[in-house]
Design a protein around this motif. Structure first.
Motif, PDB file in Angstrom:
ATOM      1  N   ARG A  95       0.575  -1.140  -0.025  1.00 34.06           N
ATOM      2  CA  ARG A  95      -0.205  -0.201   0.174  1.00 34.06           C
ATOM      3  C   ARG A  95       0.915   1.475  -0.187  1.00 34.06           C
ATOM      4  O   ARG A  95       1.907   1.298   0.811  1.00 34.06           O
ATOM      5  CB  ARG A  95      -1.082   0.040   1.455  1.00 34.06           C
ATOM      6  CG  ARG A  95      -2.013  -1.212   1.273  1.00 34.06           C
ATOM      7  CD  ARG A  95      -3.528  -0.778   2.566  1.00 34.06           C
ATOM      8  NE  ARG A  95      -2.692  -0.312   3.754  1.00 34.06           N
ATOM      9  CZ  ARG A  95      -2.553  -1.106   4.427  1.00 34.06           C
ATOM     10  NH1 ARG A  95      -2.771  -2.426   4.438  1.00 34.06           N
ATOM     11  NH2 ARG A  95      -1.831  -0.931   5.666  1.00 34.06           N
ATOM     12  N   LEU A  96       0.377   2.129  -0.954  1.00 30.90           N
ATOM     13  CA  LEU A  96       1.624   3.287  -1.231  1.00 30.90           C
ATOM     14  C   LEU A  96       0.876   4.253   0.276  1.00 30.90           C
ATOM     15  O   LEU A  96       1.673   4.853   1.047  1.00 30.90           O
ATOM     16  CB  LEU A  96       1.197   4.356  -2.032  1.00 30.90           C
ATOM     17  CG  LEU A  96       1.867   5.630  -2.300  1.00 30.90           C
ATOM     18  CD1 LEU A  96       3.274   5.008  -2.597  1.00 30.90           C
ATOM     19  CD2 LEU A  96       1.238   6.660  -3.313  1.00 30.90           C
ATOM     20  N   GLU A  97      -0.195   3.829   0.940  1.00 31.30           N
ATOM     21  CA  GLU A  97      -0.605   4.830   1.606  1.00 31.30           C
ATOM     22  C   GLU A  97      -0.264   4.716   3.746  1.00 31.30           C
ATOM     23  O   GLU A  97      -0.475   3.159   3.641  1.00 31.30           O
ATOM     24  CB  GLU A  97      -2.027   5.098   1.752  1.00 31.30           C
ATOM     25  CG  GLU A  97      -3.037   5.920   0.494  1.00 31.30           C
ATOM     26  CD  GLU A  97      -2.836   4.912  -0.498  1.00 31.30           C
ATOM     27  OE1 GLU A  97      -2.782   3.273  -0.252  1.00 31.30           O
ATOM     28  OE2 GLU A  97      -3.240   5.377  -1.808  1.00 31.30           O
ATOM     29  N   GLY A  98      -0.209   5.187   4.000  1.00 33.61           N
ATOM     30  CA  GLY A  98       0.144   5.380   5.622  1.00 33.61           C
ATOM     31  C   GLY A  98       1.138   4.910   5.636  1.00 33.61           C
ATOM     32  O   GLY A  98       0.943   4.228   7.241  1.00 33.61           O
ATOM     33  N   LEU A  99       2.360   4.791   5.587  1.00 37.75           N
ATOM     34  CA  LEU A  99       3.655   4.169   5.321  1.00 37.75           C
ATOM     35  C   LEU A  99       4.177   4.673   6.959  1.00 37.75           C
ATOM     36  O   LEU A  99       4.042   3.019   7.802  1.00 37.75           O
ATOM     37  CB  LEU A  99       4.415   4.156   4.148  1.00 37.75           C
ATOM     38  CG  LEU A  99       6.111   3.596   5.113  1.00 37.75           C
ATOM     39  CD1 LEU A  99       5.660   1.632   4.836  1.00 37.75           C
ATOM     40  CD2 LEU A  99       6.696   4.268   3.426  1.00 37.75           C
ATOM     41  N   GLU A 100       4.064   5.168   7.002  1.00 39.49           N
ATOM     42  CA  GLU A 100       4.742   6.024   8.424  1.00 39.49           C
ATOM     43  C   GLU A 100       3.762   5.861   9.420  1.00 39.49           C
ATOM     44  O   GLU A 100       4.742   4.726  10.457  1.00 39.49           O
ATOM     45  CB  GLU A 100       4.645   7.588   8.598  1.00 39.49           C
ATOM     46  CG  GLU A 100       5.658   7.916   7.316  1.00 39.49           C
ATOM     47  CD  GLU A 100       5.557   9.630   7.673  1.00 39.49           C
ATOM     48  OE1 GLU A 100       5.057  10.380   8.134  1.00 39.49           O
ATOM     49  OE2 GLU A 100       6.031  10.082   6.856  1.00 39.49           O
ATOM     50  N   ASP A 101       2.416   5.202   9.424  1.00 40.94           N
ATOM     51  CA  ASP A 101       1.663   4.806  11.214  1.00 40.94           C
ATOM     52  C   ASP A 101       1.767   3.826  10.541  1.00 40.94           C
ATOM     53  O   ASP A 101       2.040   2.959  12.157  1.00 40.94           O
ATOM     54  CB  ASP A 101       0.080   5.420  10.809  1.00 40.94           C
ATOM     55  CG  ASP A 101      -0.591   4.914  11.638  1.00 40.94           C
ATOM     56  OD1 ASP A 101       0.128   5.055  12.699  1.00 40.94           O
ATOM     57  OD2 ASP A 101      -1.289   3.689  11.603  1.00 40.94           O
ATOM     58  N   ARG A 102       2.276   2.591   9.504  1.00 43.93           N
ATOM     59  CA  ARG A 102       2.407   1.036   9.568  1.00 43.93           C
ATOM     60  C   ARG A 102       3.321   1.168  10.445  1.00 43.93           C
ATOM     61  O   ARG A 102       3.800  -0.038  11.196  1.00 43.93           O
ATOM     62  CB  ARG A 102       1.857   0.569   7.878  1.00 43.93           C
ATOM     63  CG  ARG A 102       0.582   1.075   7.627  1.00 43.93           C
ATOM     64  CD  ARG A 102       0.835   0.656   5.960  1.00 43.93           C
ATOM     65  NE  ARG A 102       1.336  -0.872   6.088  1.00 43.93           N
ATOM     66  CZ  ARG A 102       1.383  -1.673   4.738  1.00 43.93           C
ATOM     67  NH1 ARG A 102       1.506  -1.254   3.612  1.00 43.93           N
ATOM     68  NH2 ARG A 102       1.326  -3.065   4.491  1.00 43.93           N
TER      69      ARG A 102
END
Length: 255
Positions: A77-84
């Motif tokens: 997924r491209l979105e939300g990497l920092e949170d992941r």
């Protein structure tokens, strides 16, 4: 913010994903990183881990699947990497250490994260003597080969040859024959990961055998010793809802 490096498989999907990630997040060279994000399949993840073992600079790795199976990977997924990355669940994996001696007297030492496998090189069956902690436990196994698998690797090659699935944290290793001919009913063993496993190739000149540590092969071996190497623990990072221990557990119920 945690300093992160990005590595990608040379396949077109992984290269396209790398381009998107580099345009949307900040990255540093791997020499400066605290975490590595790897794009590709299971094979590329293993390659990344082996590169770190060779460099002796071991970092946590968060893999995203752009390959085929992706058992050791998270969803792309491209979105939300920092949170992941902030929420990722770490799993420590101790690699195997394979010490192989060839019929020519060469000594080679290789790490293996999934498994060490021994395979016959010709049409003739292999004949192997197996010892545990220097005690011979199987004087002669006539087979196509055998393997020693870690819990992380127990759902890979080991599972395809009817070996047992080992939960992460079980502290066990799977010793599994490949197409055994004699003894026919021996289906393998589960051993404590502190065990020292020795395999001596009987009639090594006549019945040549190769030893493979994950993806690296040593041909015409005469003896192979396998132990866990806890001094070089690796850390894999997973989304909490798709953690590796849950996947390994659920794999036992797949029809």
């Amino acid at each position: 913010m945690t300093l992160r490096a990005l590595v990608a498989s040379p396949t077109p999907p992984a290269q396209a994903a790398e381009e998107e990630l580099r345009a949307n997040y900040d990255w540093v060279p791997i020499e400066e990183a605290e975490i590595v994000v790897a794009l590709g399949g299971d094979g590329f993840l293993l390659q990344t881990l082996h590169t770190m073992l060779e460099a002796r600079r071991i970092l946590p790795v968060f893999g995203m699947n752009l390959g085929t199976v992706g058992f050791l990977m998270n969803e792309w997924r491209l979105e939300g990497l920092e949170d992941r990355l902030a929420r990722a669940k770490p799993f420590r994996v101790s690699p195997l250490k394979m010490v192989a001696v060839t019929i020519h007297g060469e000594h080679l030492e290789l790490p293996a994260i999934n498994e060490v496998s021994l395979l016959r090189e010709t049409r003739q069956t292999a004949k192997l003597e197996i010892s545990v902690n220097d005690r011979i436990v199987l004087p002669e196994l006539v087979c196509d080969g055998m393997l020693v698998a870690t819990p992380a690797g127990s759902t890979a090659y080991n599972l395809s040859v009817q070996g047992p699935i080992l939960p992460l944290g079980s502290g066990m290793l799977a010793v599994t024959p490949i197409s055994p001919f004699r003894p026919r009913r021996w289906s393998g063993a589960i051993l404590p990961d502190k065990a020292r496993i020795g395999i001596r190739i009987l009639e090594a000149d006549k019945r040549p055998v190769s030893a493979v540590g994950d993806q690296r092969e040593v041909r015409e071996v005469e003896r192979v010793d396998v132990t866990i190497d806890p001094s070089r623990d690796l850390t894999l990072l997973f989304d909490p809802e798709h953690a590796l221990d849950d996947r390994i557990t659920l794999e036992q119920f797949v029809a």
